[in-house]
Design a protein around this motif. Structure first.
Motif, short mmCIF file in Angstrom:
data_model
loop_
_atom_site.label_atom_id
_atom_site.label_comp_id
_atom_site.label_asym_id
_atom_site.label_seq_id
_atom_site.Cartn_x
_atom_site.Cartn_y
_atom_site.Cartn_z
N LEU A 46 5.91 27.02 50.48
CA LEU A 46 4.97 26.14 51.16
C LEU A 46 5.63 25.46 52.35
N GLY A 47 6.87 25.03 52.21
CA GLY A 47 7.58 24.36 53.29
C GLY A 47 7.77 25.21 54.53
N ALA A 48 7.77 26.53 54.36
CA ALA A 48 7.92 27.43 55.51
C ALA A 48 6.59 27.63 56.24
N ILE A 49 5.49 27.25 55.60
CA ILE A 49 4.15 27.46 56.17
C ILE A 49 3.59 26.17 56.76
N ALA A 50 3.84 25.04 56.09
CA ALA A 50 3.28 23.76 56.51
C ALA A 50 4.02 23.19 57.72
N SER A 51 3.37 22.27 58.39
CA SER A 51 3.85 21.53 59.55
C SER A 51 4.32 22.45 60.68
N GLU A 52 5.31 22.04 61.42
CA GLU A 52 5.79 22.82 62.57
C GLU A 52 6.43 24.14 62.15
N ASN A 53 6.90 24.22 60.91
CA ASN A 53 7.53 25.46 60.44
C ASN A 53 6.57 26.64 60.49
N GLY A 54 5.32 26.40 60.17
CA GLY A 54 4.33 27.47 60.19
C GLY A 54 4.15 28.06 61.58
N VAL A 55 4.12 27.20 62.57
CA VAL A 55 3.99 27.66 63.96
C VAL A 55 5.26 28.38 64.39
N LYS A 56 6.41 27.80 64.04
CA LYS A 56 7.70 28.38 64.42
C LYS A 56 7.88 29.79 63.85
N HIS A 57 7.45 30.00 62.61
CA HIS A 57 7.57 31.31 61.97
C HIS A 57 6.44 32.28 62.35
N GLY A 58 5.44 31.77 63.05
CA GLY A 58 4.31 32.62 63.43
C GLY A 58 3.29 32.79 62.32
N TYR A 59 3.28 31.86 61.36
CA TYR A 59 2.36 31.94 60.22
C TYR A 59 1.03 31.24 60.50
N THR A 60 1.04 30.25 61.39
CA THR A 60 -0.18 29.50 61.74
C THR A 60 -0.24 29.32 63.26
N GLN A 61 -1.44 29.04 63.75
CA GLN A 61 -1.59 28.80 65.19
C GLN A 61 -1.28 27.36 65.55
N LYS A 62 -1.55 26.46 64.62
CA LYS A 62 -1.28 25.04 64.85
C LYS A 62 -0.67 24.46 63.58
N PRO A 63 0.05 23.36 63.70
CA PRO A 63 0.66 22.76 62.51
C PRO A 63 -0.40 22.30 61.51
N LEU A 64 -0.13 22.55 60.24
CA LEU A 64 -1.02 22.12 59.16
C LEU A 64 -0.26 21.12 58.29
N SER A 65 -0.96 20.09 57.85
CA SER A 65 -0.31 19.17 56.91
C SER A 65 -0.02 19.93 55.61
N GLU A 66 0.92 19.43 54.85
CA GLU A 66 1.26 20.10 53.59
C GLU A 66 0.06 20.14 52.65
N LEU A 67 -0.71 19.06 52.59
CA LEU A 67 -1.88 19.01 51.73
C LEU A 67 -2.93 20.02 52.17
N SER A 68 -3.22 20.08 53.47
CA SER A 68 -4.20 21.03 53.99
C SER A 68 -3.75 22.46 53.75
N CYS A 69 -2.49 22.72 54.00
CA CYS A 69 -1.92 24.05 53.80
C CYS A 69 -2.03 24.46 52.33
N ASP A 70 -1.67 23.55 51.42
CA ASP A 70 -1.75 23.83 49.99
C ASP A 70 -3.19 24.09 49.56
N ASN A 71 -4.13 23.34 50.12
CA ASN A 71 -5.55 23.56 49.80
C ASN A 71 -6.02 24.93 50.28
N ASP A 72 -5.63 25.31 51.49
CA ASP A 72 -6.04 26.62 52.02
C ASP A 72 -5.40 27.76 51.24
N LEU A 73 -4.14 27.61 50.86
CA LEU A 73 -3.48 28.63 50.04
C LEU A 73 -4.11 28.68 48.65
N GLY A 74 -4.48 27.52 48.13
CA GLY A 74 -5.15 27.46 46.82
C GLY A 74 -6.48 28.21 46.83
#
Length: 134
Positions: A46-74
């Motif tokens: 989750l830490g690699a996907i949430a916040s700026e890490n997600g954008v840096k790794h190319g996993y998301t287009q914009k930063p997602l909060s950890e809660l939002s990211c966890d909800n979307d993955l859920g």
């Protein structure tokens, strides 16, 4: 019914409605195909996907909060695309693809996920909010 051969050589079949719902959920998610391509090979924390890490790794287009990211993955777990990684001591913060997730990520391999239509977004929002089975 779509058929998927799993890693342990079992043939899995999914109802067309389940595949359709999963695909729409995938397209409506805030994640890029690179995340699912990475999950085809390894677990992603989750830490690699949430916040700026997600954008840096190319996993998301914009930063997602950890809660939002966890909800979307859920939600992607509920529709059958993902599963939580488990180790010897229990559930971890990592995520992996299910056989259905492998099927869908292979379908879009090497290309950007198409933008969902407004009908797809509405459909996904309603079933997610109401948690309707199909």
């Amino acid at each position: 019914m779509p058929v998927v051969k799993s890693q342990n050589s079992k043939i899995l079949t999914y109802p067309p409605s389940s595949v359709k719902r999963a695909e729409k959920s995938l397209l409506c998610s805030p994640f890029k195909i690179k995340l699912f391509e990475t999950m085809r090979r390894q677990s992603v924390a989750l830490g690699a996907i949430a916040s700026e890490n997600g954008v840096k790794h190319g996993y998301t287009q914009k930063p997602l909060s950890e809660l939002s990211c966890d909800n979307d993955l859920g939600w992607l777990i509920e529709v059958g695309i993902l599963r939580r990684e488990v180790d010897g001591q229990g559930i971890t913060d990592g995520f992996r693809l299910t056989p259905l997730g492998h099927q869908l990520s292979e379908k879009y391999q090497g290309q950007n996920l198409p933008a969902p239509s407004w009908r797809d977004r509405l459909y996904n929002s309603v079933i997610r909010w109401l948690r309707l089975p199909l």
